[in-house]
Design a protein around this motif. Sequence first.
Motif, short mmCIF file in Angstrom:
data_model
loop_
_atom_site.label_atom_id
_atom_site.label_comp_id
_atom_site.label_asym_id
_atom_site.label_seq_id
_atom_site.Cartn_x
_atom_site.Cartn_y
_atom_site.Cartn_z
N ARG A 1 158.13 -41.54 -137.10
CA ARG A 1 159.42 -40.75 -137.16
C ARG A 1 160.31 -42.40 -138.03
N ASN A 2 160.38 -43.65 -137.27
CA ASN A 2 160.71 -45.14 -137.98
C ASN A 2 160.85 -44.81 -139.10
N VAL A 3 159.43 -45.03 -139.79
CA VAL A 3 159.10 -45.00 -140.33
C VAL A 3 159.76 -44.70 -142.06
N GLY A 4 159.45 -42.77 -141.58
CA GLY A 4 159.89 -42.44 -142.39
C GLY A 4 161.75 -41.96 -142.37
N GLU A 5 163.00 -42.37 -141.27
CA GLU A 5 163.79 -43.08 -141.75
C GLU A 5 163.95 -44.15 -142.13
N ILE A 6 163.38 -45.25 -142.14
CA ILE A 6 163.97 -45.82 -143.51
C ILE A 6 163.58 -45.48 -144.90
N ILE A 7 162.50 -44.52 -144.78
CA ILE A 7 162.26 -44.41 -146.44
C ILE A 7 163.05 -43.75 -146.60
N ASN A 8 163.96 -42.33 -145.38
CA ASN A 8 164.70 -41.56 -145.78
C ASN A 8 165.85 -42.15 -146.75
N ILE A 9 166.14 -43.24 -145.64
CA ILE A 9 167.66 -43.87 -145.99
C ILE A 9 167.18 -44.62 -147.36
N LEU A 10 166.58 -45.22 -147.56
CA LEU A 10 166.02 -45.61 -149.15
C LEU A 10 166.43 -44.82 -150.01
N SER A 11 166.02 -43.08 -149.93
CA SER A 11 166.00 -42.50 -150.48
C SER A 11 167.20 -42.23 -151.23
N ILE A 12 168.32 -42.09 -149.84
CA ILE A 12 169.61 -41.34 -150.01
C ILE A 12 170.00 -42.67 -150.43
N VAL A 13 170.27 -43.56 -150.18
CA VAL A 13 171.40 -45.04 -150.91
C VAL A 13 170.57 -45.05 -152.16
N LEU B 1 168.88 -33.49 -161.48
CA LEU B 1 168.84 -32.12 -160.41
C LEU B 1 167.79 -33.00 -159.66
N ALA B 2 166.77 -33.70 -160.13
CA ALA B 2 165.79 -33.55 -159.53
C ALA B 2 166.17 -34.80 -158.11
N VAL B 3 167.04 -35.50 -158.74
CA VAL B 3 167.20 -36.81 -158.38
C VAL B 3 167.98 -35.60 -156.81
N LEU B 4 168.61 -35.02 -157.30
CA LEU B 4 169.98 -34.28 -156.16
C LEU B 4 169.31 -34.03 -155.45
N GLY B 5 167.22 -33.31 -155.90
CA GLY B 5 167.07 -32.29 -154.65
C GLY B 5 166.66 -33.44 -153.90
N LEU B 6 166.22 -34.74 -155.22
CA LEU B 6 166.07 -36.00 -153.21
C LEU B 6 166.45 -36.24 -152.06
N LEU B 7 167.99 -36.51 -152.91
CA LEU B 7 169.18 -36.68 -152.07
C LEU B 7 169.19 -35.64 -150.96
N LEU C 1 154.20 -48.42 -151.04
CA LEU C 1 154.19 -48.30 -151.83
C LEU C 1 155.57 -46.76 -152.50
N PHE C 2 155.01 -46.33 -150.69
CA PHE C 2 156.44 -45.96 -150.65
C PHE C 2 157.95 -46.07 -150.59
N ILE C 3 157.94 -47.10 -150.08
CA ILE C 3 159.76 -48.12 -150.13
C ILE C 3 159.52 -48.18 -151.25
N LEU C 4 158.66 -48.64 -152.74
CA LEU C 4 158.73 -47.89 -154.14
C LEU C 4 159.42 -46.74 -154.28
N MET C 5 158.52 -45.99 -154.37
CA MET C 5 158.75 -44.67 -154.87
C MET C 5 160.19 -44.09 -154.71
N ALA C 6 160.10 -44.84 -152.66
CA ALA C 6 161.80 -44.09 -152.51
C ALA C 6 163.32 -45.46 -153.75
N VAL C 7 162.52 -46.13 -154.43
CA VAL C 7 163.54 -46.21 -154.77
C VAL C 7 163.58 -46.49 -156.53
N THR C 8 162.52 -46.36 -156.70
CA THR C 8 162.29 -46.28 -158.21
C THR C 8 162.43 -44.58 -158.68
N ASN C 9 161.90 -43.82 -157.99
CA ASN C 9 161.88 -42.49 -158.63
C ASN C 9 163.60 -41.99 -158.77
#
Length: 363
Positions: A25-37, A86-92, A288-296
Amino acid sequence: MASPGFLSKCCLAHNSFNSTDTEGRNVGEIINILSIVFCSISLLSVLFLVWPRKDGNSEVFQSKNRILVGPNLNSIIRCLVMVNVLAVLGLLVRSIVWLDRAFPDTKKKCMDANHYFCLISNVWILYFFTCNHFWHLVYAVEAYMVSNNKEMNTGLKVFVGWFIPLFMAGAAAVVVYYQGFNSCFSLSLTRSSIVYILFLSPVVMVMLINPVIFYQAGKSAKRALIWHYGRYTSSERKLVDAIHTKFYLILIIYFICWIPNLVNAGLWLRYESSRTSFIPDEKSILALFILMAVTNPLQAVLAALVFWGLPNTNRLRLNIFHRSEAHYNNSSGSSIINRSGLSGISTGSESEPLLSYRTKTTF
């Protein structure tokens, strides 16, 4: 991040998944926070680029990076920007909801709102990012066609850019859910492979085909310049170099944004096919998940920058979703290069054609 593996997380697992894993869960929260930012940064930046600004004269589209111009290419660019937004809005939205821990409950015996949100949001993201891949391909083909005094059929562009991604996203959802929501949490290797192939095969196709098409488009633009002016001096060479530079930037940004997804899919499929002989490093997977959360999420703003360019730094006037069709039609055809855009000194309208074609052949 955009991963087809999330589709199976919307299922009813009947306690087959330990949802109390604190570290997970902590890892998931970090990835979600990065994705939101990075989703927020991307969307705000795109909003800045496309926001309507004061139109003092006819030169609304002023930018040094506006090398390839014309109504056909501009319409494709608008579609590219729109599907990425639209894709990034869905991610957000998905990241915000999941950060609030509104995950699908694996202990449920029937679908609830969280399960349906998971399903809709993931299919939404999958569809619009797939549209992004196919519109990249359409842009490359259209640039090549325009440089050869031709143009793609509008119906073909719509079919490739909107309906093929719809079929592929729908097929991926069917592969995951056709046996029901009770038996799709742990997919077989075959079904998982099909889902990943449906999502990532357009990425591979763009990476392999677009460089070849861009190379041929650059050669065709060079021939058109020589034919149009009867010479090939340093001025024409700079224009051709500018075209090649823009093509290189498009490819570089695309590779940066999507290579992490390909590497992650490769590692995951290799692990699924040989669980005992290959165990991927957890830190590598997390990276890799962090990279995807940033680059996508950054795909939206980087694509807007490289396809359209920055607004004029003096007047800051740009709105790519509004243009005068009549102004383009008054010119003798679709233009591929703007001379004034290369020097940065405006000698006329951005839509003033350098290469004009009086007749066009529809492909």
